[in-house]
Motif scaffolding. Structure first.
Motif, PDB file in Angstrom:
ATOM      1  N   ALA A 105      11.081 -18.549 -98.758  1.00 20.73           N
ATOM      2  CA  ALA A 105      11.020 -19.500 -97.634  1.00 20.73           C
ATOM      3  C   ALA A 105      10.141 -18.966 -96.548  1.00 20.73           C
ATOM      4  CB  ALA A 105      12.581 -19.480 -97.049  1.00 20.73           C
ATOM      5  N   ASN A 106       9.937 -20.061 -95.524  1.00 25.05           N
ATOM      6  CA  ASN A 106       9.078 -20.040 -94.549  1.00 25.05           C
ATOM      7  C   ASN A 106       9.468 -18.772 -93.618  1.00 25.05           C
ATOM      8  OD1 ASN A 106       7.436 -21.979 -95.416  1.00 25.05           O
ATOM      9  ND2 ASN A 106       7.793 -23.185 -93.647  1.00 25.05           N
ATOM     10  N   ASP A 107      10.733 -18.229 -93.720  1.00 20.73           N
ATOM     11  CA  ASP A 107      10.901 -17.067 -92.699  1.00 20.73           C
ATOM     12  C   ASP A 107      10.720 -15.929 -93.464  1.00 20.73           C
ATOM     13  OD1 ASP A 107      12.843 -16.979 -94.899  1.00 20.73           O
ATOM     14  OD2 ASP A 107      14.639 -17.040 -93.555  1.00 20.73           O
ATOM     15  N   GLY A 108      10.162 -16.136 -94.547  1.00 14.43           N
ATOM     16  CA  GLY A 108       9.640 -14.739 -95.298  1.00 14.43           C
ATOM     17  C   GLY A 108      10.662 -14.025 -96.064  1.00 14.43           C
ATOM     18  N   ALA A 109      11.736 -14.558 -96.204  1.00 15.59           N
ATOM     19  CA  ALA A 109      12.894 -14.046 -97.081  1.00 15.59           C
ATOM     20  C   ALA A 109      12.499 -14.564 -98.367  1.00 15.59           C
ATOM     21  CB  ALA A 109      14.279 -14.519 -96.754  1.00 15.59           C
ATOM     22  N   LEU A 110      12.952 -13.493 -99.493  1.00 18.73           N
ATOM     23  CA  LEU A 110      12.808 -13.803-100.893  1.00 18.73           C
ATOM     24  C   LEU A 110      14.351 -13.472-101.220  1.00 18.73           C
ATOM     25  CD1 LEU A 110      11.561 -14.386-103.498  1.00 18.73           C
ATOM     26  CD2 LEU A 110      11.675 -12.061-103.846  1.00 18.73           C
ATOM     27  N   ARG A 111      15.067 -14.446-101.735  1.00 15.19           N
ATOM     28  CA  ARG A 111      16.610 -14.712-101.930  1.00 15.19           C
ATOM     29  C   ARG A 111      16.923 -14.912-103.207  1.00 15.19           C
ATOM     30  NH1 ARG A 111      15.740 -17.243 -96.852  1.00 15.19           N
ATOM     31  NH2 ARG A 111      16.939 -16.293 -95.071  1.00 15.19           N
ATOM     32  N   LEU A 112      18.147 -14.218-103.702  1.00 12.93           N
ATOM     33  CA  LEU A 112      18.444 -14.526-105.061  1.00 12.93           C
ATOM     34  C   LEU A 112      19.930 -15.141-105.046  1.00 12.93           C
ATOM     35  CD1 LEU A 112      18.204 -13.884-108.144  1.00 12.93           C
ATOM     36  CD2 LEU A 112      19.123 -11.587-107.912  1.00 12.93           C
ATOM     37  N   TRP A 113      20.092 -16.081-105.928  1.00 11.91           N
ATOM     38  CA  TRP A 113      21.281 -16.854-105.927  1.00 11.91           C
ATOM     39  C   TRP A 113      21.954 -16.536-107.300  1.00 11.91           C
ATOM     40  CZ3 TRP A 113      23.381 -20.151-109.225  1.00 11.91           C
ATOM     41  CH2 TRP A 113      24.559 -20.921-109.130  1.00 11.91           C
TER      42      TRP A 113
ATOM     43  N   ALA B  61      19.373 -22.340 -96.389  1.00 15.65           N
ATOM     44  CA  ALA B  61      18.678 -21.459 -95.470  1.00 15.65           C
ATOM     45  C   ALA B  61      18.280 -21.968 -94.320  1.00 15.65           C
ATOM     46  CB  ALA B  61      17.338 -21.013 -96.402  1.00 15.65           C
ATOM     47  N   PRO B  62      17.903 -20.940 -93.177  1.00 14.70           N
ATOM     48  CA  PRO B  62      17.732 -21.284 -92.042  1.00 14.70           C
ATOM     49  C   PRO B  62      16.625 -21.679 -91.516  1.00 14.70           C
ATOM     50  CG  PRO B  62      17.635 -19.098 -92.339  1.00 14.70           C
ATOM     51  CD  PRO B  62      18.235 -19.452 -93.253  1.00 14.70           C
ATOM     52  N   ASP B  63      15.651 -21.723 -92.732  1.00 17.14           N
ATOM     53  CA  ASP B  63      14.046 -22.426 -92.634  1.00 17.14           C
ATOM     54  C   ASP B  63      13.653 -22.822 -93.960  1.00 17.14           C
ATOM     55  OD1 ASP B  63      11.808 -22.739 -91.713  1.00 17.14           O
ATOM     56  OD2 ASP B  63      11.300 -20.644 -90.845  1.00 17.14           O
ATOM     57  N   ALA B  64      12.590 -23.593 -93.930  1.00 18.10           N
ATOM     58  CA  ALA B  64      12.109 -24.240 -95.006  1.00 18.10           C
ATOM     59  C   ALA B  64      11.784 -23.507 -96.361  1.00 18.10           C
ATOM     60  CB  ALA B  64      10.641 -24.885 -94.476  1.00 18.10           C
ATOM     61  N   LEU B  65      12.266 -23.722 -97.526  1.00 18.37           N
ATOM     62  CA  LEU B  65      12.240 -23.427 -98.762  1.00 18.37           C
ATOM     63  C   LEU B  65      10.891 -23.725 -99.116  1.00 18.37           C
ATOM     64  CD1 LEU B  65      15.775 -23.445-100.309  1.00 18.37           C
ATOM     65  CD2 LEU B  65      14.840 -21.999 -98.542  1.00 18.37           C
ATOM     66  N   ALA B  66      10.331 -22.739-100.078  1.00 15.33           N
ATOM     67  CA  ALA B  66       9.016 -23.370-100.667  1.00 15.33           C
ATOM     68  C   ALA B  66       8.867 -23.343-102.201  1.00 15.33           C
ATOM     69  CB  ALA B  66       7.855 -22.231-100.072  1.00 15.33           C
ATOM     70  N   ARG B  67       9.228 -22.099-102.680  1.00 12.11           N
ATOM     71  CA  ARG B  67       8.897 -22.012-104.337  1.00 12.11           C
ATOM     72  C   ARG B  67      10.595 -21.603-104.723  1.00 12.11           C
ATOM     73  NH1 ARG B  67       5.474 -24.128-102.561  1.00 12.11           N
ATOM     74  NH2 ARG B  67       2.861 -23.595-102.707  1.00 12.11           N
ATOM     75  N   VAL B  68      10.285 -21.561-106.404  1.00 14.62           N
ATOM     76  CA  VAL B  68      11.839 -21.355-106.811  1.00 14.62           C
ATOM     77  C   VAL B  68      11.543 -21.132-108.236  1.00 14.62           C
ATOM     78  CG1 VAL B  68      12.276 -23.864-107.348  1.00 14.62           C
ATOM     79  CG2 VAL B  68      14.257 -22.223-107.294  1.00 14.62           C
ATOM     80  N   ALA B  69      12.326 -20.181-108.812  1.00 15.46           N
ATOM     81  CA  ALA B  69      12.365 -19.657-110.316  1.00 15.46           C
ATOM     82  C   ALA B  69      13.854 -19.766-110.504  1.00 15.46           C
ATOM     83  CB  ALA B  69      11.579 -18.608-110.533  1.00 15.46           C
TER      84      ALA B  69
END
Length: 353
Positions: free
Chosen positions: A242-250, A224-232
């Protein structure tokens, strides 16, 4: 009036209305004051039916919260020497009956003070005394951890953990930690799933470790382009914020791509995958963050692609730092959030008076 404040008043009015309604509801289980780092839902007190909530605070306090006949109750069974950032639960020590609560953070002082990291295990006995065990210390802060059965050759769950010391490690029972491998950044979150264990790192890397016949092997699922924070994680999907405010799904079945499900204007600090909405088939994705909002995303696959429905289901006037999920007696599946304001917020879906 600010939109967030207006939403809070609307939500409060809905939850305190004399008429019965079906939908999202919010209530405060405790107001503990000061920063709260993490929370977890688990069956921690053998004297109480069902699950309770454990919360760790910036002052080292470990709080147990449960819903009794007269409403929410709380006690503080332990205080750690240093600040705890996260708390997790599982059957780490199979020689003991029941599950253990593991607090992760620093050995002494605060998160920003430097120094060694520490993991402490604790549990309540049948007579409600607190059982304690200092599991391990590390060179620096432990910020990420998960408990689960990763190794079929050892009994019980294993603790996987990482932080600001450059590598991922695993602890089985009360043995000695083993190194899984190096990490490209500081680890801020961890989850078991996707065939192994996944770490969210502050360099933007989503790193997975899998156990092979020759040992643990790592691969980077996404950058990601910014720091990640939490994960499930589930068996085939990883949700991360992430710190960029995005919630992403892989997803493994989408060629390893990561889709943005939700975009906040501030940092996010929550990642939950669960069946939260009985009116919607399948799983939902939830997050929370520095804007004080708790958000649920329903992700539907249609003939033309993916369609996300975003619902703001809860709110806190201060920054939120963590989000958990679990079954609570009499309430069903609930989200539990905590953060800088010291409140423990409960959000659920269903019929409320």
């Amino acid at each position: 009036m600010r939109p967030l404040a207006l939403f809070a008043l609307t939500l409060l009015a809905a939850c305190t209305s004399s008429s019965t309604r079906v939908g999202w509801w919010q209530e405060t289980a405790a107001d503990l004051g000061g920063k709260l780092g993490g929370c977890v839902v688990a069956d921690l007190d053998p004297a109480l039916p069902g699950n309770e909530i454990a919360v760790v605070g910036g002052d080292g306090g470990v709080h147990l919260i449960w819903r009794g006949p007269d409403g929410w109750q709380q006690r503080r069974p332990h205080t750690t020497e240093g600040e705890s950032i996260q708390v997790i639960a599982g059957d780490l020590i199979p020689q003991r009956a029941g599950i253990e609560l593991v607090a992760l953070g620093v050995a002494t002082g605060t998160e920003d003070g430097g120094g060694k990291g520490r993991a402490t295990a604790m549990a309540l006995t049948v007579d409600r005394e607190t059982w304690l065990k200092s599991l391990l210390e590390s060179e620096a802060l432990i910020h990420a951890g998960a408990l689960g059965d990763l190794d079929p050759n050892t009994p019980g769950d294993e603790l996987v953990y990482a932080g600001f010391f450059g590598e991922a490690r695993l602890l089985a029972g009360l043995g000695k930690p083993q190194v899984l491998g190096p990490l490209p950044g500081n680890a801020k979150g961890a989850a078991i799933g996707a065939g192994g264990v996944v770490f969210a790192c502050d360099d933007g890397s989503l790193v997975r470790f899998r156990l092979a016949s020759t040992g643990w092997r790592a691969d980077v699922l996404y950058r990601a382009p910014d720091a990640l924070a939490r994960v499930a994680a589930t068996d085939d999907a990883v949700l991360f914020c992430a710190n960029d405010g995005a919630l992403r799904l892989w997803r493994a079945d989408e060629a390893g791509a990561a889709r943005t499900l939700y975009q906040s204007e501030d940092r996010l600090r929550g990642a939950v995958i669960a069946d939260l909405d009985p009116s919607h088939p399948g799983l939902e994705y939830a997050t929370a963050g520095y804007d004080g909002r708790i958000v649920v995303v329903s992700d539907a696959t249609t003939a033309t692609g993916h369609r996300q429905m975003v619902s703001v289901v809860g709110v806190d006037p201060d920054r939120l730092h963590h989000l958990a999920v679990g079954e609570l007696p009499g309430l069903g599946t609930c989200l539990v959030a905590c953060g800088y304001g010291g409140r423990v917020i409960i959000v659920g879906y269903g019929e409320r008076d």
